[in-house]
Design a protein around this motif. Structure first.
Motif, mmCIF file in Angstrom:
data_model
loop_
_atom_site.group_PDB
_atom_site.id
_atom_site.type_symbol
_atom_site.label_atom_id
_atom_site.label_comp_id
_atom_site.label_asym_id
_atom_site.label_seq_id
_atom_site.Cartn_x
_atom_site.Cartn_y
_atom_site.Cartn_z
ATOM 1 N N PHE A 106 37.900 41.499 49.617
ATOM 2 C CA PHE A 106 38.881 40.991 48.742
ATOM 3 C C PHE A 106 40.243 41.656 48.594
ATOM 4 O O PHE A 106 41.326 41.024 48.315
ATOM 5 N N PHE A 107 40.243 42.952 48.715
ATOM 6 C CA PHE A 107 41.692 43.541 48.405
ATOM 7 C C PHE A 107 42.522 43.216 49.789
ATOM 8 O O PHE A 107 43.617 42.978 49.525
ATOM 9 N N HIS A 108 41.737 43.068 50.979
ATOM 10 C CA HIS A 108 42.714 42.907 52.135
ATOM 11 C C HIS A 108 43.116 41.511 51.896
ATOM 12 O O HIS A 108 44.069 41.150 52.629
ATOM 13 N N GLN A 109 42.207 40.669 51.649
ATOM 14 C CA GLN A 109 42.675 39.216 51.398
ATOM 15 C C GLN A 109 43.835 38.891 50.590
ATOM 16 O O GLN A 109 44.659 38.196 50.864
ATOM 17 N N LEU A 110 43.755 39.536 49.408
ATOM 18 C CA LEU A 110 44.751 39.258 48.551
ATOM 19 C C LEU A 110 46.026 40.081 48.934
ATOM 20 O O LEU A 110 47.163 39.374 48.887
#
Length: 315
Positions: A106-110
């Motif tokens: 989720f960190f790399h998605q955002l």
């Protein structure tokens, strides 16, 4: 996804996040500071989002992208800081393998969506300043939505690729991460298997996710700078410089910290610098963005005043 076991060791099922400080007496101070930063960041970005929604003057492509950026900032800090705060309260530093990979995804998605949205905002400024006659057709609502959807799709592909790739590595100890959230460089250092392919993947996708957007942003602003120098009206030039300056400041902070974090391939030991850059990425940058975009923008300031106090500025 669970890590595979090795013949010469037992696969670990959880990691230990050492956090920002190892001194127990400093943990309450860290908790208060980061809890306050979290509230300020969420409150500031939600206020910006509300201001854009309620003020008709801000119903433009630039503020459409800014509203999306504010929502992403809330998501980015929510992925990392609340879990860190809960560990400080519970005095439990462990995080499961699955939770660690979920946080990483989720960190790399955002963050990936951030990369492309900042590029879309630069393109928007290029069209508005360099090609104003065709701006409304080239930056229609349909184009805006397509840019946002493509940004999410590309970021999802990047995040999923890294998550699947890291799940193929073997972790058999040690399991201590010298950081306050799970991220690729720190996990690479703990792997018992070769990370060469993962590092090449990080470098290659980093060029696509950061290198290409930076080139597009720089190219856009070279054209913008030439166009601004040709504006005869001091007021018009000042307005153009103000809106572009805010965006360039955010771009500089975001890409500067990102390059430092992920392009240092071959680094063996984690350091306190990584934690500092992590704080800039996940806390300081999202907290400063509302201030940067509202500091010299009277329209945003007026809308924020309306949202926070219920009083509209008289025209």
């Amino acid at each position: 996804m669970e890590p595979e076991s090795r013949a010469n060791g037992t696969a670990i099922t959880e990691f230990i996040l050492l956090g920002l400080v190892e001194t127990p007496g400093l943990r309450p101070v860290i908790f208060v500071l980061f809890f306050f930063a979290y509230l300020v960041t969420v409150g500031g970005n939600i206020s910006i989002l509300a201001a854009i929604l309620v003020e008709s003057k801000l119903h433009t492509p630039m503020y459409f992208f800014l509203g999306n950026l504010s929502a992403l900032d809330v998501g980015c800090i929510t992925v990392t800081v609340p879990s860190m705060l809960s560990r400080l309260l519970s005095h439990k530093c462990t995080v499961s393998y699955g939770a660690c990979l979920t946080q990483l995804f989720f960190f790399h998605q955002l963050a990936g969506v951030d990369c492309f949205l900042l590029t879309a905002m630069a393109y928007d400024r290029f069209l508005a300043i360099c090609q104003p006659l065709t701006y409304s057709t080239r930056m229609s609502q349909m184009v805006q939505r397509i840019l946002v959807v493509v940004s999410w799709a590309c970021a999802f592909t990047n995040a999923l690729t890294h998550t699947v790739a890291i799940s193929t590595l073997t972790f058999c100890g040690p399991n201590m991460i010298n950081h306050f959230y799970c991220d690729l460089p720190q996990l690479f250092q703990l792997s018992c298997s070769s990370t060469q392919l993962n590092e090449l993947l990080l470098f290659g996708l980093g060029i696509l996710m950061a290198g290409v957007p930076v080139i597009l942003i720089v190219t856009s602003y070279i054209h913008v700078a030439v166009a601004v120098l040709q504006i005869r009206s001091p007021e018009g030039r000042k307005k153009a410089v103000s809106t572009c300056g805010s965006h360039l400041t955010v771009v500089g902070i975001f890409y500067g910290t990102g390059v430092f974090s992920y392009m240092r391939l071959g680094s063996v030991e984690a350091s306190d610098k990584d934690k500092g850059i992590g704080i800039l990425n996940t806390v300081i940058s999202p907290m400063l963005n509302p201030l940067i975009y509202s500091l010299r923008n009277p329209d945003v300031q007026g809308a924020l005043r309306w949202v926070l106090t219920g009083k509209r500025r008289l025209a």
